[in-house]
Motif scaffolding. Structure first.
Motif, PDB file in Angstrom:
ATOM      1  N   ALA A 173      13.869  67.702  64.252  1.00  0.00           N
ATOM      2  CA  ALA A 173      14.531  68.861  64.861  1.00  0.00           C
ATOM      3  C   ALA A 173      14.080  69.039  66.299  1.00  0.00           C
ATOM      4  O   ALA A 173      14.880  69.337  67.194  1.00  0.00           O
ATOM      5  CB  ALA A 173      14.229  70.129  64.050  1.00  0.00           C
ATOM      6  N   ARG A 174      12.801  68.828  66.525  1.00  0.00           N
ATOM      7  CA  ARG A 174      12.286  68.915  67.890  1.00  0.00           C
ATOM      8  C   ARG A 174      12.851  67.792  68.767  1.00  0.00           C
ATOM      9  O   ARG A 174      13.191  68.007  69.932  1.00  0.00           O
ATOM     10  CB  ARG A 174      10.762  68.841  67.840  1.00  0.00           C
ATOM     11  N   LYS A 175      12.978  66.622  68.195  1.00  0.00           N
ATOM     12  CA  LYS A 175      13.465  65.459  68.956  1.00  0.00           C
ATOM     13  C   LYS A 175      14.931  65.590  69.332  1.00  0.00           C
ATOM     14  O   LYS A 175      15.323  65.283  70.465  1.00  0.00           O
ATOM     15  CB  LYS A 175      13.257  64.192  68.128  1.00  0.00           C
ATOM     16  N   TYR A 176      15.756  66.077  68.395  1.00  0.00           N
ATOM     17  CA  TYR A 176      17.198  66.082  68.618  1.00  0.00           C
ATOM     18  C   TYR A 176      17.752  67.437  69.035  1.00  0.00           C
ATOM     19  O   TYR A 176      18.973  67.586  69.159  1.00  0.00           O
ATOM     20  CB  TYR A 176      17.932  65.614  67.358  1.00  0.00           C
ATOM     21  N   HIS A 177      16.893  68.440  69.226  1.00  0.00           N
ATOM     22  CA  HIS A 177      17.397  69.751  69.634  1.00  0.00           C
ATOM     23  C   HIS A 177      18.232  69.611  70.911  1.00  0.00           C
ATOM     24  O   HIS A 177      17.840  68.894  71.844  1.00  0.00           O
ATOM     25  CB  HIS A 177      16.241  70.722  69.881  1.00  0.00           C
ATOM     26  N   PRO A 178      19.412  70.265  70.982  1.00  0.00           N
ATOM     27  CA  PRO A 178      20.314  70.109  72.145  1.00  0.00           C
ATOM     28  C   PRO A 178      19.673  70.428  73.480  1.00  0.00           C
ATOM     29  O   PRO A 178      20.104  69.931  74.519  1.00  0.00           O
ATOM     30  CB  PRO A 178      21.455  71.090  71.828  1.00  0.00           C
ATOM     31  N   ASP A 179      18.627  71.271  73.484  1.00  0.00           N
ATOM     32  CA  ASP A 179      17.981  71.621  74.749  1.00  0.00           C
ATOM     33  C   ASP A 179      16.994  70.561  75.230  1.00  0.00           C
ATOM     34  O   ASP A 179      16.471  70.663  76.335  1.00  0.00           O
ATOM     35  CB  ASP A 179      17.249  72.957  74.618  1.00  0.00           C
ATOM     36  N   ASN A 180      16.726  69.577  74.403  1.00  0.00           N
ATOM     37  CA  ASN A 180      15.806  68.505  74.797  1.00  0.00           C
ATOM     38  C   ASN A 180      16.559  67.500  75.661  1.00  0.00           C
ATOM     39  O   ASN A 180      17.319  66.674  75.165  1.00  0.00           O
ATOM     40  CB  ASN A 180      15.231  67.828  73.556  1.00  0.00           C
ATOM     41  N   LYS A 181      16.365  67.568  76.951  1.00  0.00           N
ATOM     42  CA  LYS A 181      17.119  66.724  77.888  1.00  0.00           C
ATOM     43  C   LYS A 181      16.760  65.248  77.768  1.00  0.00           C
ATOM     44  O   LYS A 181      17.527  64.387  78.214  1.00  0.00           O
ATOM     45  CB  LYS A 181      16.885  67.208  79.323  1.00  0.00           C
ATOM     46  N   SER A 182      15.598  64.944  77.217  1.00  0.00           N
ATOM     47  CA  SER A 182      15.187  63.546  77.135  1.00  0.00           C
ATOM     48  C   SER A 182      15.703  62.842  75.891  1.00  0.00           C
ATOM     49  O   SER A 182      15.554  61.634  75.753  1.00  0.00           O
ATOM     50  CB  SER A 182      13.652  63.458  77.164  1.00  0.00           C
ATOM     51  N   GLY A 183      16.301  63.565  74.967  1.00  0.00           N
ATOM     52  CA  GLY A 183      16.809  62.895  73.769  1.00  0.00           C
ATOM     53  C   GLY A 183      17.595  63.812  72.857  1.00  0.00           C
ATOM     54  O   GLY A 183      17.787  63.505  71.675  1.00  0.00           O
ATOM     55  N   GLU A 238      23.183  67.058  69.658  1.00  0.00           N
ATOM     56  CA  GLU A 238      23.603  68.171  68.807  1.00  0.00           C
ATOM     57  C   GLU A 238      24.078  67.694  67.442  1.00  0.00           C
ATOM     58  O   GLU A 238      23.768  68.309  66.420  1.00  0.00           O
ATOM     59  CB  GLU A 238      24.703  68.958  69.512  1.00  0.00           C
ATOM     60  N   ASN A 239      24.830  66.589  67.400  1.00  0.00           N
ATOM     61  CA  ASN A 239      25.349  66.094  66.113  1.00  0.00           C
ATOM     62  C   ASN A 239      24.213  65.648  65.193  1.00  0.00           C
ATOM     63  O   ASN A 239      24.215  65.942  63.999  1.00  0.00           O
ATOM     64  CB  ASN A 239      26.326  64.947  66.351  1.00  0.00           C
ATOM     65  N   ARG A 240      23.229  64.909  65.776  1.00  0.00           N
ATOM     66  CA  ARG A 240      22.096  64.474  64.962  1.00  0.00           C
ATOM     67  C   ARG A 240      21.266  65.671  64.507  1.00  0.00           C
ATOM     68  O   ARG A 240      20.740  65.692  63.396  1.00  0.00           O
ATOM     69  CB  ARG A 240      21.212  63.513  65.770  1.00  0.00           C
ATOM     70  N   LYS A 251      22.371  68.678  63.835  1.00  0.00           N
ATOM     71  CA  LYS A 251      23.079  69.293  62.707  1.00  0.00           C
ATOM     72  C   LYS A 251      22.929  68.440  61.445  1.00  0.00           C
ATOM     73  O   LYS A 251      22.794  68.970  60.339  1.00  0.00           O
ATOM     74  CB  LYS A 251      24.549  69.469  63.056  1.00  0.00           C
ATOM     75  N   GLU A 252      22.968  67.134  61.614  1.00  0.00           N
ATOM     76  CA  GLU A 252      22.833  66.219  60.474  1.00  0.00           C
ATOM     77  C   GLU A 252      21.456  66.357  59.828  1.00  0.00           C
ATOM     78  O   GLU A 252      21.319  66.414  58.600  1.00  0.00           O
ATOM     79  CB  GLU A 252      23.060  64.787  60.960  1.00  0.00           C
ATOM     80  N   VAL A 253      20.417  66.426  60.672  1.00  0.00           N
ATOM     81  CA  VAL A 253      19.053  66.597  60.182  1.00  0.00           C
ATOM     82  C   VAL A 253      18.910  67.934  59.471  1.00  0.00           C
ATOM     83  O   VAL A 253      18.298  68.038  58.400  1.00  0.00           O
ATOM     84  CB  VAL A 253      18.056  66.486  61.358  1.00  0.00           C
ATOM     85  N   ASN A 254      19.493  68.965  60.032  1.00  0.00           N
ATOM     86  CA  ASN A 254      19.420  70.291  59.418  1.00  0.00           C
ATOM     87  C   ASN A 254      20.137  70.322  58.069  1.00  0.00           C
ATOM     88  O   ASN A 254      19.666  70.924  57.105  1.00  0.00           O
ATOM     89  CB  ASN A 254      20.032  71.318  60.369  1.00  0.00           C
ATOM     90  N   GLU A 255      21.296  69.638  58.010  1.00  0.00           N
ATOM     91  CA  GLU A 255      22.044  69.570  56.743  1.00  0.00           C
ATOM     92  C   GLU A 255      21.221  68.880  55.662  1.00  0.00           C
ATOM     93  O   GLU A 255      21.159  69.339  54.512  1.00  0.00           O
ATOM     94  CB  GLU A 255      23.349  68.816  56.982  1.00  0.00           C
ATOM     95  N   ALA A 256      20.568  67.780  56.038  1.00  0.00           N
ATOM     96  CA  ALA A 256      19.740  67.058  55.067  1.00  0.00           C
ATOM     97  C   ALA A 256      18.574  67.920  54.595  1.00  0.00           C
ATOM     98  O   ALA A 256      18.234  67.949  53.410  1.00  0.00           O
ATOM     99  CB  ALA A 256      19.221  65.768  55.709  1.00  0.00           C
ATOM    100  N   TYR A 257      17.986  68.662  55.511  1.00  0.00           N
ATOM    101  CA  TYR A 257      16.850  69.501  55.141  1.00  0.00           C
ATOM    102  C   TYR A 257      17.275  70.640  54.218  1.00  0.00           C
ATOM    103  O   TYR A 257      16.548  71.001  53.284  1.00  0.00           O
ATOM    104  CB  TYR A 257      16.207  70.062  56.414  1.00  0.00           C
ATOM    105  N   SER A 272      26.901  79.401  54.372  1.00  0.00           N
ATOM    106  CA  SER A 272      26.259  79.995  55.538  1.00  0.00           C
ATOM    107  C   SER A 272      26.550  79.168  56.771  1.00  0.00           C
ATOM    108  O   SER A 272      27.173  78.127  56.692  1.00  0.00           O
ATOM    109  CB  SER A 272      24.747  80.087  55.306  1.00  0.00           C
ATOM    110  N   SER A 273      26.083  79.647  57.906  1.00  0.00           N
ATOM    111  CA  SER A 273      26.296  78.927  59.154  1.00  0.00           C
ATOM    112  C   SER A 273      25.429  77.685  59.161  1.00  0.00           C
ATOM    113  O   SER A 273      24.442  77.586  58.441  1.00  0.00           O
ATOM    114  CB  SER A 273      25.937  79.812  60.346  1.00  0.00           C
ATOM    115  N   PRO A 274      25.732  76.667  59.992  1.00  0.00           N
ATOM    116  CA  PRO A 274      25.001  75.411  60.003  1.00  0.00           C
ATOM    117  C   PRO A 274      23.513  75.575  60.238  1.00  0.00           C
ATOM    118  O   PRO A 274      22.727  74.724  59.846  1.00  0.00           O
ATOM    119  CB  PRO A 274      25.656  74.650  61.149  1.00  0.00           C
ATOM    120  N   PHE A 275      23.103  76.657  60.854  1.00  0.00           N
ATOM    121  CA  PHE A 275      21.693  76.813  61.181  1.00  0.00           C
ATOM    122  C   PHE A 275      21.041  77.947  60.391  1.00  0.00           C
ATOM    123  O   PHE A 275      19.962  78.392  60.746  1.00  0.00           O
ATOM    124  CB  PHE A 275      21.530  77.084  62.679  1.00  0.00           C
ATOM    125  N   SER A 276      21.706  78.423  59.331  1.00  0.00           N
ATOM    126  CA  SER A 276      21.182  79.589  58.627  1.00  0.00           C
ATOM    127  C   SER A 276      19.851  79.305  57.954  1.00  0.00           C
ATOM    128  O   SER A 276      18.891  80.049  58.106  1.00  0.00           O
ATOM    129  CB  SER A 276      22.201  80.096  57.601  1.00  0.00           C
TER     130      SER A 276
END
Length: 350
Positions: A29-39, A42-44, A46-52, A80-84
């Motif tokens: 989640a830390r690696k793929y967070h949309p605000d992380n400019k180095s990597g 958003e799609n990954r 959401k995918e990681v969050n769905e799996a969790y 619920s919402s994707p990030f609930s």
């Protein structure tokens, strides 16, 4: 139904413990967070969050292990919402704030004082032609003694020992994702990197004081009721930043004779029946002074007479008009002579 392998998405074995799943999720989640400019992705993310969401819930995980999907809903999100579920795990912790500090590059924000709003009543005439007003406000303003510097007159400045003259200090916080360090404005020198050797005796080094201040307001010609004037920088002051704005909502008092219709002014005028039939002249008061108004013959009740350029200024030396609404006044009592004359008029078919 999703055909994703959630264990592969999180990079864990099928027999992984809940703790292993949680650690893997936090890392990804830390690696793929949309605000992380180095990597950020958003799609990954959401995918990681769905799996969790699926693998961290015992009943959902059991259904997924048995059938390859969860029967309660088509997405594994429980409606619920994707990030609930992601948010539920961090109640009381500002996730957006944490990511914002970590990924935003510590963008500086200019401090801004609070805006002030006041109401001001003016006369109808002042609204038409404009005027100047002075109001006395109690507000936070720059200290007159030190001109907002916070230092006693003639006092030198020295390097702030708290931030070592940088104006910024590092702040470290711990979270589920690890330890994050952000940069904040130094509270001792308020971002200036230096402090006065001797603080101002009036504001005690704050650079601002609460005081009464006269504010001059220019009311433009043609002001309408309810319009707002904005005076930039005349709101509350803040040390090391810019002052807020002052908003003046103007209320126009009603006039005994005139009322406004756009850029025109309307007034009522009572005239005699004979003047309505034969014409006449009336002295009327306008906003510009007294004028003589000629009444043409055979006017009707409610008819409007237009007096040009006696209305509201509209810029470029242009003005609206004065519209005079005629009200024909009928006599309540007639003398014998008047009745006889009206009888003769009746015989003439009038």
């Amino acid at each position: 139904m999703s055909n994703k392998n959630y264990y592969v998405v999180l990079g864990v074995e099928k027999n992984a413990s809940k703790e292993d799943i949680k650690k893997a999720f936090h890392k990804l989640a830390r690696k793929y967070h949309p605000d992380n400019k180095s990597g950020g992705d958003e799609n990954r993310f959401k995918e990681v969050n769905e799996a969790y969401q699926i693998l961290s819930n015992d009943s959902r995980r059991a259904e997924y292990d048995s059938y390859g999907h969860v029967f309660r809903d088509g997405s594994g999100s429980g409606g619920s919402s994707p990030f609930s579920d992601f948010a539920e795990g961090f109640q009381g912790f500002d996730v957006n704030d944490m990511f914002g500090d970590f990924f935003s590059g510590n963008r500086e924000r200019v401090k801004r004082g609070r805006d002030i709003s006041i109401d001001l009543e003016i006369s109808f005439n002042d609204a038409v032609f404009g005027t100047d007003r002075t109001v006395l406000l109690t507000k936070t303003s720059a200290c007159d003694s030190c001109q907002g510097s916070g230092a006693e007159s003639g006092t030198a400045f020295e390097k702030c020992v708290t931030c070592n003259g940088k104006g910024r200090v590092q702040e470290t916080r711990s979270s589920f994702f690890g330890t994050f360090t952000s940069v904040k404005e130094c509270s001792m020198c308020r971002g200036k990197g230096e402090i006065p050797k001797q603080k101002c005796r009036i504001c005690h080094g704050g650079g601002i004081v609460r005081k009464q201040e006269e504010v001059h307001i220019k009311i433009p010609a043609g002001m309408q009721d309810g319009e707002v004037i904005r005076l930039s920088g005349m709101g509350e002051a803040v040390h090391g930043g810019v002052s807020g704005d002052l908003y003046i909502r103007v209320h126009v008092a009603k006039h005994a004779t005139f009322r406004r219709d756009g850029n025109n002014i309307i007034m009522d005028l009572d005239i005699k029946l004979t003047d309505a039939l034969l014409g006449g002249e009336y002295m009327i008061e306008t906003l510009d002074g007294t004028i003589t108004l000629k009444i043409p013959t055979n006017v009707t009740f409610g008819e409007m007479l237009r007096v040009k350029n006696k209305g509201i200024p509209s810029g470029h030396n242009k003005r609206g008009d004065l519209l005079v609404k005629l009200n024909i006044r009928f006599p309540k009592h007639l003398s014998r002579k008047a009745k006889k004359l009206f009888g003769q008029l009746k015989g003439e078919g009038i």
